[in-house]
Design a protein around this motif. Structure first.
Motif, mmCIF file in Angstrom:
data_model
loop_
_atom_site.group_PDB
_atom_site.id
_atom_site.type_symbol
_atom_site.label_atom_id
_atom_site.label_comp_id
_atom_site.label_asym_id
_atom_site.label_seq_id
_atom_site.Cartn_x
_atom_site.Cartn_y
_atom_site.Cartn_z
ATOM 1 N N SER A 1 79.075 124.169 96.171
ATOM 2 C CA SER A 1 77.922 124.438 95.477
ATOM 3 C C SER A 1 77.451 123.241 94.774
ATOM 4 C CB SER A 1 78.456 125.730 94.467
ATOM 5 O OG SER A 1 79.353 125.171 93.581
ATOM 6 N N ILE A 2 76.107 123.621 94.084
ATOM 7 C CA ILE A 2 75.558 122.491 93.308
ATOM 8 C C ILE A 2 76.526 122.351 91.969
ATOM 9 C CG2 ILE A 2 73.693 121.907 91.752
ATOM 10 C CD1 ILE A 2 72.900 121.404 94.590
ATOM 11 N N GLY A 3 77.020 123.532 91.617
ATOM 12 C CA GLY A 3 77.843 123.277 90.160
ATOM 13 C C GLY A 3 78.852 122.494 90.397
ATOM 14 N N THR A 4 79.713 122.839 91.521
ATOM 15 C CA THR A 4 80.702 122.106 91.886
ATOM 16 C C THR A 4 80.473 120.549 91.899
ATOM 17 O OG1 THR A 4 81.785 123.905 92.910
ATOM 18 C CG2 THR A 4 82.703 121.711 93.469
ATOM 19 N N GLU B 1 72.175 120.587 104.328
ATOM 20 C CA GLU B 1 71.250 121.893 104.596
ATOM 21 C C GLU B 1 71.921 122.675 103.613
ATOM 22 O OE1 GLU B 1 71.788 123.261 108.488
ATOM 23 O OE2 GLU B 1 74.035 123.499 108.589
ATOM 24 N N ARG B 2 71.187 123.735 103.231
ATOM 25 C CA ARG B 2 71.737 124.829 102.314
ATOM 26 C C ARG B 2 71.943 126.138 103.111
ATOM 27 N NH1 ARG B 2 67.981 121.853 98.621
ATOM 28 N NH2 ARG B 2 69.042 121.625 96.756
ATOM 29 N N VAL C 1 74.631 129.771 96.772
ATOM 30 C CA VAL C 1 73.981 128.689 97.789
ATOM 31 C C VAL C 1 74.859 127.482 98.103
ATOM 32 C CG1 VAL C 1 72.152 127.563 98.836
ATOM 33 C CG2 VAL C 1 71.858 129.643 97.630
ATOM 34 N N LEU C 2 75.502 127.024 99.126
ATOM 35 C CA LEU C 2 76.075 125.966 99.314
ATOM 36 C C LEU C 2 75.430 124.859 99.925
ATOM 37 C CD1 LEU C 2 79.254 127.478 100.898
ATOM 38 C CD2 LEU C 2 78.937 126.799 98.366
#
Length: 155
Positions: free
Chosen positions: A59-62, A88-89, A99-100
């Motif tokens: 994820s964006i957060g990770t 890619e997402r 969303v990864l």
């Protein structure tokens, strides 16, 4: 910490200086090699985090926490990497709200090219780390919590 045998204080300082210079050389050379491989240095870090720590997706957060970048910065980085076909997402299998960012074949190919081109530089940095370790031998492995507390209280 006791003074290691046969290594003078001047030699220890010299080894720290050599390590720091080797680290700076590695970073500069890495940036040049990575660019020749078709990646920016930050795209390289993004792909390293994805492939090396998360089996290709996170994820964006990770990624933000690991790369020490703001989420908005990682989002922009992922947007640019996606536009170049490097990532890619995808929606997470276990939670459709998440969303990864996932490495594409092209991203993996460019990362592999950069990694192969950096073999010699990693070897040089490894030698510098070995020299530094020889100047500062550990008495009993990595710093124990009690040793770390002692250092913190010295401040």
């Amino acid at each position: 910490m006791t003074e290691p045998p046969n290594i003078s204080a001047d030699d220890r300082v010299g080894r720290v200086a050599e390590f720091r210079i080797a680290l700076q050389r590695f970073e500069r050379t890495s940036d040049q090699v990575v660019r020749r491989s078709g990646l920016t240095p930050r795209q390289h870090l993004l792909l390293l985090a994805l492939e090396g720590r998360h089996a290709g997706s996170a994820s964006i957060g990770t990624l933000s926490r690991e790369l020490l970048l703001a989420q908005s910065t990682v989002t922009e980085l992922a947007d640019r990497a996606q536009a170049e076909g490097l990532v890619e997402r995808v929606v997470a299998r276990d939670d459709a709200r998440v969303v990864l960012v996932r490495t594409t074949r092209e991203g993996a190919r460019r990362l592999e090219r950069a990694l192969a081109a950096l073999d010699r530089e990693r070897d040089r940095l490894g030698l510098a780390i070995g020299d530094l370790d020889a100047a500062f031998p550990r008495v009993s492995g990595p710093a124990s919590p009690s040793r770390a507390r002692g250092r913190a209280s010295d401040r």
